[in-house]
Design a protein around this motif. Structure first.
Motif, PDB file in Angstrom:
ATOM      1  N   ALA A 124      75.396 182.034 -33.093  1.00 22.84           N
ATOM      2  CA  ALA A 124      76.204 181.472 -32.015  1.00 22.84           C
ATOM      3  C   ALA A 124      75.609 181.954 -30.702  1.00 22.84           C
ATOM      4  O   ALA A 124      74.819 182.901 -30.678  1.00 22.84           O
ATOM      5  N   PHE A 125      75.958 181.280 -29.610  1.00 18.47           N
ATOM      6  CA  PHE A 125      75.591 181.742 -28.277  1.00 18.47           C
ATOM      7  C   PHE A 125      76.872 182.100 -27.532  1.00 18.47           C
ATOM      8  O   PHE A 125      77.876 181.388 -27.628  1.00 18.47           O
ATOM      9  N   VAL A 126      76.809 183.218 -26.828  1.00 18.62           N
ATOM     10  CA  VAL A 126      77.966 183.687 -26.072  1.00 18.62           C
ATOM     11  C   VAL A 126      77.568 183.810 -24.605  1.00 18.62           C
ATOM     12  O   VAL A 126      76.655 184.576 -24.276  1.00 18.62           O
ATOM     13  N   TYR A 127      78.221 183.027 -23.762  1.00 17.78           N
ATOM     14  CA  TYR A 127      78.044 183.202 -22.314  1.00 17.78           C
ATOM     15  C   TYR A 127      78.932 184.345 -21.852  1.00 17.78           C
ATOM     16  O   TYR A 127      80.145 184.314 -22.074  1.00 17.78           O
ATOM     17  N   THR A 128      78.314 185.366 -21.251  1.00 21.64           N
ATOM     18  CA  THR A 128      79.087 186.429 -20.610  1.00 21.64           C
ATOM     19  C   THR A 128      78.864 186.314 -19.104  1.00 21.64           C
ATOM     20  O   THR A 128      77.724 186.171 -18.648  1.00 21.64           O
ATOM     21  N   PRO A 129      79.944 186.345 -18.328  1.00 26.54           N
ATOM     22  CA  PRO A 129      79.811 186.086 -16.883  1.00 26.54           C
ATOM     23  C   PRO A 129      79.145 187.241 -16.146  1.00 26.54           C
ATOM     24  O   PRO A 129      79.088 188.357 -16.665  1.00 26.54           O
TER      25      PRO A 129
ATOM     26  N   VAL B 243      88.494 183.651 -23.623  1.00 24.93           N
ATOM     27  CA  VAL B 243      87.343 183.015 -24.301  1.00 24.93           C
ATOM     28  C   VAL B 243      87.595 181.532 -24.528  1.00 24.93           C
ATOM     29  O   VAL B 243      88.657 181.141 -25.034  1.00 24.93           O
ATOM     30  N   LEU B 244      86.583 180.729 -24.185  1.00 24.54           N
ATOM     31  CA  LEU B 244      86.573 179.301 -24.521  1.00 24.54           C
ATOM     32  C   LEU B 244      85.590 179.069 -25.667  1.00 24.54           C
ATOM     33  O   LEU B 244      84.415 179.436 -25.558  1.00 24.54           O
ATOM     34  N   TYR B 245      86.072 178.499 -26.766  1.00 31.54           N
ATOM     35  CA  TYR B 245      85.188 178.077 -27.863  1.00 31.54           C
ATOM     36  C   TYR B 245      84.825 176.616 -27.604  1.00 31.54           C
ATOM     37  O   TYR B 245      85.720 175.768 -27.522  1.00 31.54           O
ATOM     38  N   LEU B 246      83.536 176.341 -27.448  1.00 30.69           N
ATOM     39  CA  LEU B 246      83.078 175.058 -26.914  1.00 30.69           C
ATOM     40  C   LEU B 246      82.077 174.421 -27.888  1.00 30.69           C
ATOM     41  O   LEU B 246      81.019 174.984 -28.159  1.00 30.69           O
ATOM     42  N   GLN B 247      82.438 173.238 -28.378  1.00 28.44           N
ATOM     43  CA  GLN B 247      81.625 172.611 -29.439  1.00 28.44           C
ATOM     44  C   GLN B 247      80.761 171.462 -28.928  1.00 28.44           C
ATOM     45  O   GLN B 247      81.161 170.706 -28.045  1.00 28.44           O
ATOM     46  N   HIS B 248      79.600 171.320 -29.548  1.00 33.05           N
ATOM     47  CA  HIS B 248      78.655 170.222 -29.320  1.00 33.05           C
ATOM     48  C   HIS B 248      79.096 168.963 -30.068  1.00 33.05           C
ATOM     49  O   HIS B 248      80.096 168.973 -30.790  1.00 33.05           O
ATOM     50  N   GLY B 249      78.301 167.904 -29.951  1.00 33.90           N
ATOM     51  CA  GLY B 249      78.594 166.648 -30.621  1.00 33.90           C
ATOM     52  C   GLY B 249      77.806 166.443 -31.908  1.00 33.90           C
ATOM     53  O   GLY B 249      76.976 167.274 -32.289  1.00 33.90           O
TER      54      GLY B 249
ATOM     55  N   LYS C 126      88.440 182.248 -12.493  1.00 36.48           N
ATOM     56  CA  LYS C 126      88.360 183.619 -12.963  1.00 36.48           C
ATOM     57  C   LYS C 126      87.361 183.621 -14.116  1.00 36.48           C
ATOM     58  O   LYS C 126      87.367 182.709 -14.946  1.00 36.48           O
ATOM     59  N   PRO C 127      86.483 184.623 -14.183  1.00 34.47           N
ATOM     60  CA  PRO C 127      85.459 184.634 -15.224  1.00 34.47           C
ATOM     61  C   PRO C 127      86.040 184.629 -16.634  1.00 34.47           C
ATOM     62  O   PRO C 127      87.049 185.276 -16.888  1.00 34.47           O
ATOM     63  N   PHE C 128      85.393 183.864 -17.516  1.00 40.54           N
ATOM     64  CA  PHE C 128      85.720 183.952 -18.949  1.00 40.54           C
ATOM     65  C   PHE C 128      84.452 183.791 -19.778  1.00 40.54           C
ATOM     66  O   PHE C 128      83.397 183.429 -19.243  1.00 40.54           O
ATOM     67  N   LEU C 129      84.571 184.110 -21.056  1.00 41.73           N
ATOM     68  CA  LEU C 129      83.440 183.953 -21.975  1.00 41.73           C
ATOM     69  C   LEU C 129      83.458 182.551 -22.572  1.00 41.73           C
ATOM     70  O   LEU C 129      84.527 181.946 -22.730  1.00 41.73           O
ATOM     71  N   ILE C 130      82.270 182.042 -22.918  1.00 44.84           N
ATOM     72  CA  ILE C 130      82.176 180.791 -23.681  1.00 44.84           C
ATOM     73  C   ILE C 130      81.389 181.082 -24.953  1.00 44.84           C
ATOM     74  O   ILE C 130      80.318 181.695 -24.897  1.00 44.84           O
ATOM     75  N   VAL C 131      81.923 180.657 -26.090  1.00 46.27           N
ATOM     76  CA  VAL C 131      81.259 180.857 -27.378  1.00 46.27           C
ATOM     77  C   VAL C 131      80.911 179.495 -27.964  1.00 46.27           C
ATOM     78  O   VAL C 131      81.761 178.609 -28.039  1.00 46.27           O
ATOM     79  N   MET C 132      79.646 179.337 -28.349  1.00 44.77           N
ATOM     80  CA  MET C 132      79.155 178.046 -28.840  1.00 44.77           C
ATOM     81  C   MET C 132      78.473 178.252 -30.192  1.00 44.77           C
ATOM     82  O   MET C 132      77.513 179.012 -30.281  1.00 44.77           O
ATOM     83  N   THR C 133      78.967 177.599 -31.226  1.00 44.95           N
ATOM     84  CA  THR C 133      78.306 177.721 -32.529  1.00 44.95           C
ATOM     85  C   THR C 133      78.121 176.346 -33.159  1.00 44.95           C
ATOM     86  O   THR C 133      78.561 175.334 -32.616  1.00 44.95           O
ATOM     87  N   TYR C 134      77.470 176.328 -34.313  1.00 45.59           N
ATOM     88  CA  TYR C 134      77.105 175.081 -34.986  1.00 45.59           C
ATOM     89  C   TYR C 134      78.317 174.489 -35.695  1.00 45.59           C
ATOM     90  O   TYR C 134      78.928 175.151 -36.536  1.00 45.59           O
ATOM     91  N   GLY C 135      78.647 173.249 -35.371  1.00 44.97           N
ATOM     92  CA  GLY C 135      79.859 172.654 -35.910  1.00 44.97           C
ATOM     93  C   GLY C 135      79.662 171.699 -37.068  1.00 44.97           C
ATOM     94  O   GLY C 135      80.621 171.165 -37.603  1.00 44.97           O
ATOM     95  N   MET C 136      78.403 171.447 -37.439  1.00 42.61           N
ATOM     96  CA  MET C 136      78.155 170.539 -38.573  1.00 42.61           C
ATOM     97  C   MET C 136      77.910 171.372 -39.840  1.00 42.61           C
ATOM     98  O   MET C 136      76.908 171.201 -40.530  1.00 42.61           O
ATOM     99  N   THR C 137      78.877 172.260 -40.100  1.00 36.45           N
ATOM    100  CA  THR C 137      78.747 173.198 -41.216  1.00 36.45           C
ATOM    101  C   THR C 137      78.570 172.439 -42.529  1.00 36.45           C
ATOM    102  O   THR C 137      77.760 172.792 -43.371  1.00 36.45           O
ATOM    103  N   ASN C 138      79.375 171.417 -42.703  1.00 33.91           N
ATOM    104  CA  ASN C 138      79.160 170.511 -43.840  1.00 33.91           C
ATOM    105  C   ASN C 138      78.423 169.298 -43.318  1.00 33.91           C
ATOM    106  O   ASN C 138      78.739 168.777 -42.249  1.00 33.91           O
ATOM    107  N   GLU C 139      77.429 168.865 -44.037  1.00 34.61           N
ATOM    108  CA  GLU C 139      76.622 167.741 -43.569  1.00 34.61           C
ATOM    109  C   GLU C 139      77.475 166.486 -43.454  1.00 34.61           C
ATOM    110  O   GLU C 139      78.290 166.199 -44.307  1.00 34.61           O
ATOM    111  N   VAL C 140      77.256 165.770 -42.390  1.00 35.71           N
ATOM    112  CA  VAL C 140      78.008 164.536 -42.199  1.00 35.71           C
ATOM    113  C   VAL C 140      77.059 163.499 -41.619  1.00 35.71           C
ATOM    114  O   VAL C 140      76.365 163.744 -40.641  1.00 35.71           O
ATOM    115  N   LYS C 141      77.029 162.338 -42.272  1.00 31.19           N
ATOM    116  CA  LYS C 141      76.194 161.253 -41.769  1.00 31.19           C
ATOM    117  C   LYS C 141      76.979 160.483 -40.722  1.00 31.19           C
ATOM    118  O   LYS C 141      78.206 160.371 -40.795  1.00 31.19           O
TER     119      LYS C 141
END
Lengths: 368, 368
Positions: free
Chosen positions: B161-166, B179-185, B213-228
């Motif tokens: 995962a990637f974590v943005y720290t301010p 913390v904001l958990y922020l997902q890709h498409g 006000k500063p917060f963290l953003i956490v971004m991880t992989y959301g296609m854990t199960n393959e989806v066409k």
């Protein structure tokens, strides 16, 4: 190249050619560096690589990798529009950059992930090494690789670096750490050591095994002034030295919990990064206490005299480079009273397995 | 598509076509996303893109971008072996993925950097937006983007995962952050929001301007199960929900200085990431207090009833998507007593400028 060298070259080639007669094992698997879901390129248990690229109307397709990892391999077109080929022989273990020539133009293999090398994002392939365990992703505590953007007056723009912080860094809030400044080679950038070098995994594993005391690694872009490959002798160190010593080090010391004296600061680099390391450590002997040149030249005792004595000089290369030069330099340094260590990576050339192994050998010797 | 829609489509097309007659300004400059030293692709002040690719023996070369950013453009071969073309009209402002078809095979433009989208590393090009200042790299204090590797029993491998720290996170040693958990498409991965999304720069600039006000953003992989892509309706949320809620959140809360209650935790996502956000926030209403859907569907009041009330529901899309659906959903939510905010990005489609702007609009509303 003199006659004796040519003879030696042909002898080596004949030995290699004799290997070709081996039966190719049909146990090919996708390279570990493939893009998600991509079946090709593939690698077998002997180190042969097999490529497969779709270009139904192309007239010629060639990959830049061949025997050992050098030369090239022409692909043949099938009725299904896929071009395929297997390398003529096994490739060296470890990581190789490559590209694909389609009808005279240079592109990348759509099956492989890309890595920055040769001043372009190249395709990458991994031939599993017999000792790959030391840089494997394991179920151990993991450090972080932090992208930082630090101010740089000398270049007029915020610049990027990556900082490896070891496991526990976040929790042990008062502990301070030594720092290794680690440089990439010509045509690479600050992504190289963590992407293709696995520097973070090498550190995580060494720490989990109790073989080193944790330290930080800082990696930034070393081609601050543009330099063409053939003109590397015209390279001037001043612009990069200003960024590293006057801008990056103060930023890291202000924003991370570092030990800021010479004996807790190392500099090392691969190839051109070794050349930079030598120039900067000799210009700034009070800033760094440990020096590492990985396939990046040597220090002579005369280089070091009348300067603050380094705590350690580490010099390495692959056995397919110039190992005699490395071992002789270290013998000379020892004879002159320096703490010097050489390392020769077995059966590897001027490529990243040499440097992964070199980091793995060097890390336990730092900050003693 | 019904007759009225077809008529509207043609009307829109005619308006676009009328733009073609404008004189193309010859002020083309290399795209800001080019590989170092690469002159092409280029973009002019009107938003036209010009491509130039070397493939002297190819029979056909085509890029996947055309008018507005959609369709495609055929390149013409010059005597020097370079294929060139300019898009038929201006492209939408912002970031576009693209690829190059060489003699029927799909490759990338060797001049451009690569970005993960459509389940492959694609070429990227940037059409400068009139409002690009909000995501520009400026001389302000910068936060870090940390690559973390967290343990995951449910998938049997450490995950990234990637974590943005301010800015200031390292120095203010006792401060705790929301913390904001922020997902890709769909087809993207955990690199998208910081690479093509510039989430870190958007945050750095908002913080420097005192707007959030500063917060963290956490971004991880959301296609854990393959989806066409065509089978997205068969998508099951359970595997990813386990990674996010049972593994990643506890790891982040243990290893970063976070505020761990519902009112200090948000989830948002773009496109498929919005679908995931909706499913997970409705399954786990006690875990997240703020919800964001960016071009990723809507909540109806019925979805939310009999559950812990969200502090905010933010819903957005581009004006070239379905803005009426977004504004109607927010009107309905407000009517039912929810704190809901809509945002429509002007003159953008299902692309990253919509999502950069959406993050920029949403961030100041979080954790109030």
């Amino acid at each position: 190249m003199n006659v004796r060298l040519i003879a030696a070259f042909f002898a080596a080639t004949l030995i290699s050619i004799s290997c070709f007669s081996q039966t190719i094992q049909e146990d090919f698997k996708p390279s570990s560096l493939n893009q998600p879901g991509q079946e090709y390129p593939q690698v077998n248990s002997q180190g042969y690589a097999r490529f497969r690229i779709f270009a139904p109307k192309a007239d010629s397709v060639k990959v830049s990798l061949g025997l050992g990892g050098r030369g090239g391999t022409k692909l043949k077109k099938g009725d299904d529009g896929y071009w395929t080929a297997t390398t003529e022989g096994p490739m060296d273990e470890g990581f190789h950059y490559y590209n694909v020539t389609i009808d005279g133009g240079k592109f990348n293999d759509p099956g492989a992930k890309n890595y920055y090398g040769s001043v372009r994002w190249e395709s990458g392939i991994e031939i599993p090494a017999h000792d790959q365990d030391f840089y494997a992703l394991k179920d151990v505590p993991h450090g972080n690789v932090q992208q930082i953007l630090f101010p740089s007056k000398s270049t007029g723009t915020p610049r990027r670096a990556f900082v490896y912080t070891p496991p526990g860094y976040e929790k042990e809030k008062s502990k301070k750490y030594p720092v290794l400044y680690l440089q990439h080679g010509w045509g690479e950038d600050e992504t190289a050591w963590s992407n293709q070098g696995h520097a973070n995994l090498i550190m995580d594993n060494l720490i989990a095994e109790g073989k080193i005391k944790p330290f930080l690694i800082v990696m930034t872009y070393g081609m601050t002034n543009e330099v063409k490959f053939g003109k590397i002798r015209e390279f001037k160190i001043d612009p990069f030295q200003a960024v590293l010593v006057d801008e990056l080090i103060p930023y890291v010391d202000a924003n991370f919990r570092t030990l800021t004296n010479r004996d807790n600061r190392a500099m090392a680099g691969l190839s051109m990064g070794g050349m930079e390391t030598k120039m900067i450590t000799l210009n700034k002997p009070d800033v760094f206490g440990y020096y590492g040149l990985l396939s990046g030249g040597v220090y002579a005792p005369d280089d070091l005299k009348d300067k603050a004595k380094p705590k350690l000089v580490f010099i390495s290369c692959g056995s397919k480079e110039r190992p005699d030069g490395v071992t002789k330099a270290v013998t000379d340094l020892k004879g002159a009273g320096y703490n010097a260590v050489s390392y020769v990576s077995d059966k590897t050339a001027h490529e990243f397995l040499t440097w992964r192994r070199s980091l793995h050998e060097m890390a336990p010797l730092l900050f003693k």
